[in-house]
Design a protein around this motif. Structure first.
Motif, short mmCIF file in Angstrom:
data_model
loop_
_atom_site.label_atom_id
_atom_site.label_comp_id
_atom_site.label_asym_id
_atom_site.label_seq_id
_atom_site.Cartn_x
_atom_site.Cartn_y
_atom_site.Cartn_z
N UNK A 83 -5.47 20.93 12.97
CA UNK A 83 -6.21 20.68 11.92
C UNK A 83 -7.57 19.95 12.19
N UNK A 84 -7.53 19.22 13.24
CA UNK A 84 -8.84 18.44 13.74
C UNK A 84 -9.81 19.64 14.35
N UNK A 85 -9.16 20.38 15.17
CA UNK A 85 -10.01 21.60 15.76
C UNK A 85 -10.67 22.64 14.85
N UNK A 86 -9.69 22.69 13.87
CA UNK A 86 -10.15 23.81 12.64
C UNK A 86 -11.51 23.38 12.00
N UNK A 87 -11.99 21.94 12.32
CA UNK A 87 -13.00 21.48 11.83
C UNK A 87 -13.86 21.02 12.89
N UNK A 88 -13.59 21.57 14.09
CA UNK A 88 -14.50 21.40 15.26
C UNK A 88 -14.41 19.90 15.84
N UNK A 89 -13.47 19.31 15.41
CA UNK A 89 -13.12 17.99 15.79
C UNK A 89 -12.38 17.80 16.91
N UNK A 90 -12.23 16.75 17.89
CA UNK A 90 -11.35 16.71 18.82
C UNK A 90 -10.57 15.48 18.45
N UNK A 91 -9.10 15.65 18.91
CA UNK A 91 -8.08 14.93 18.74
C UNK A 91 -6.92 15.14 19.89
N UNK A 92 -6.40 14.25 20.50
CA UNK A 92 -5.23 14.39 21.22
C UNK A 92 -4.17 14.90 20.52
N UNK A 93 -3.22 15.64 21.51
CA UNK A 93 -1.96 16.14 20.56
C UNK A 93 -1.32 15.01 19.65
N UNK A 94 -0.99 15.50 18.30
CA UNK A 94 -0.47 14.56 17.48
C UNK A 94 0.28 15.20 16.48
N UNK A 95 1.74 15.21 16.25
CA UNK A 95 2.38 16.24 15.50
C UNK A 95 3.25 15.24 14.66
N UNK A 96 3.42 15.71 13.16
CA UNK A 96 4.26 14.95 12.54
C UNK A 96 5.42 15.84 12.29
N UNK A 97 6.72 15.09 12.07
CA UNK A 97 7.98 16.21 11.57
C UNK A 97 8.33 15.47 10.31
N UNK A 98 8.20 16.20 9.26
CA UNK A 98 8.89 15.75 8.05
C UNK A 98 10.38 16.34 7.80
N UNK A 99 11.33 15.41 7.77
CA UNK A 99 12.51 16.00 7.81
C UNK A 99 13.64 15.07 7.02
N UNK A 100 14.78 15.26 6.75
CA UNK A 100 15.77 14.49 5.99
C UNK A 100 16.99 15.02 5.49
N UNK A 101 17.71 14.35 4.63
CA UNK A 101 18.96 14.84 4.28
C UNK A 101 19.17 13.83 3.07
N UNK A 102 19.75 14.47 1.86
CA UNK A 102 19.86 13.86 0.54
C UNK A 102 20.97 12.58 0.75
N UNK A 103 21.80 12.91 1.89
CA UNK A 103 22.92 11.94 1.97
C UNK A 103 22.39 10.54 2.54
N UNK A 104 21.31 10.85 3.09
CA UNK A 104 20.64 9.69 3.97
C UNK A 104 19.49 8.96 2.98
N UNK A 105 18.69 9.75 2.37
CA UNK A 105 17.75 9.18 1.60
C UNK A 105 17.96 8.46 0.36
N UNK A 106 19.01 9.61 -0.41
CA UNK A 106 19.14 9.18 -1.86
C UNK A 106 19.70 7.98 -2.00
N UNK A 107 20.74 7.51 -1.10
CA UNK A 107 21.31 5.92 -1.41
C UNK A 107 20.14 4.77 -1.12
N UNK A 108 19.00 5.21 -0.28
CA UNK A 108 17.90 4.05 -0.22
C UNK A 108 17.16 4.15 -1.61
N UNK A 109 16.85 5.31 -2.08
CA UNK A 109 16.26 5.56 -3.52
C UNK A 109 16.94 5.14 -4.58
#
Length: 171
Positions: free
Chosen positions: A82-108
């Motif tokens: 994303x940074x490179x698409x705007x000609x900006x520098x950024x060291x490698x940085x990635x977010x993984x969004x994941x889950x399972x309703x069995x884990x998250x639903x009880x907390x909610x």
């Protein structure tokens, strides 16, 4: 010369300048006897582990481990791209969004507002010294943030996250 060459040259110069700047900051903020690689980053509520693989490889392993564990990987966000698409520098940085309703639903069920922090996210990044890190928000911190520190779903979420990270880093 074509315009893309100048864009790449500018990006390379910006990257070199930022790397030099961050290296200078690291050198100033780290005691002489201790390198940044020997110090685990500390962010309140975040659990961090060192990875011997690169950012991309660690992210691939993590996503695969999440799927193997029966979780859904909803998205992977490559902040560097994303940074490179705007000609900006950024060291490698990635977010993984994941889950399972069995884990998250009880907390909610304990606190509906915890939905702002769910599904879970893992961040894989490279520091200025080239070290790769894998981090995620501690489910206990999420529960405390939403006023339900005693929610019984916290321990199982913590165990699941610990197993997921351990499996990722053992490959």
């Amino acid at each position: 010369m074509p315009r893309p060459f100048f864009r790449q040259l500018r990006l390379a110069l910006i990257t070199a300048g930022l790397l030099g700047f961050t290296a200078g900051v690291s050198a100033q903020s780290t005691p002489p006897a201790e390198s940044a690689q020997e110090t685990t980053p500390s962010v309140p509520g975040m659990i961090v582990a060192r990875s011997d693989a690169g950012v991309h490889e660690t992210a691939i392993r993590f996503a695969e481990q999440a799927r193997t564990s029966g979780m859904t990987v909803f998205a992977r966000v490559d902040h560097r791209q994303g940074a490179m698409s705007r000609s900006m520098a950024l060291l490698p940085n990635e977010v993984i969004i994941f889950g399972d309703p069995k884990g998250g639903t009880p907390l909610m069920q304990c606190a509906p507002t915890a939905g702002i922090d769910l599904p879970m996210k893992a961040l894989v990044w490279q520091d200025a010294d080239g070290q790769t890190w894998l981090g995620y928000n501690d489910p206990a911190w999420i529960a405390q943030r939403h006023g339900v520190a005693d929610c019984p779903s916290v321990k199982p979420l913590q165990q699941a996250m610990r197993k997921l990270v351990e499996a990722t880093l053992q490959e």
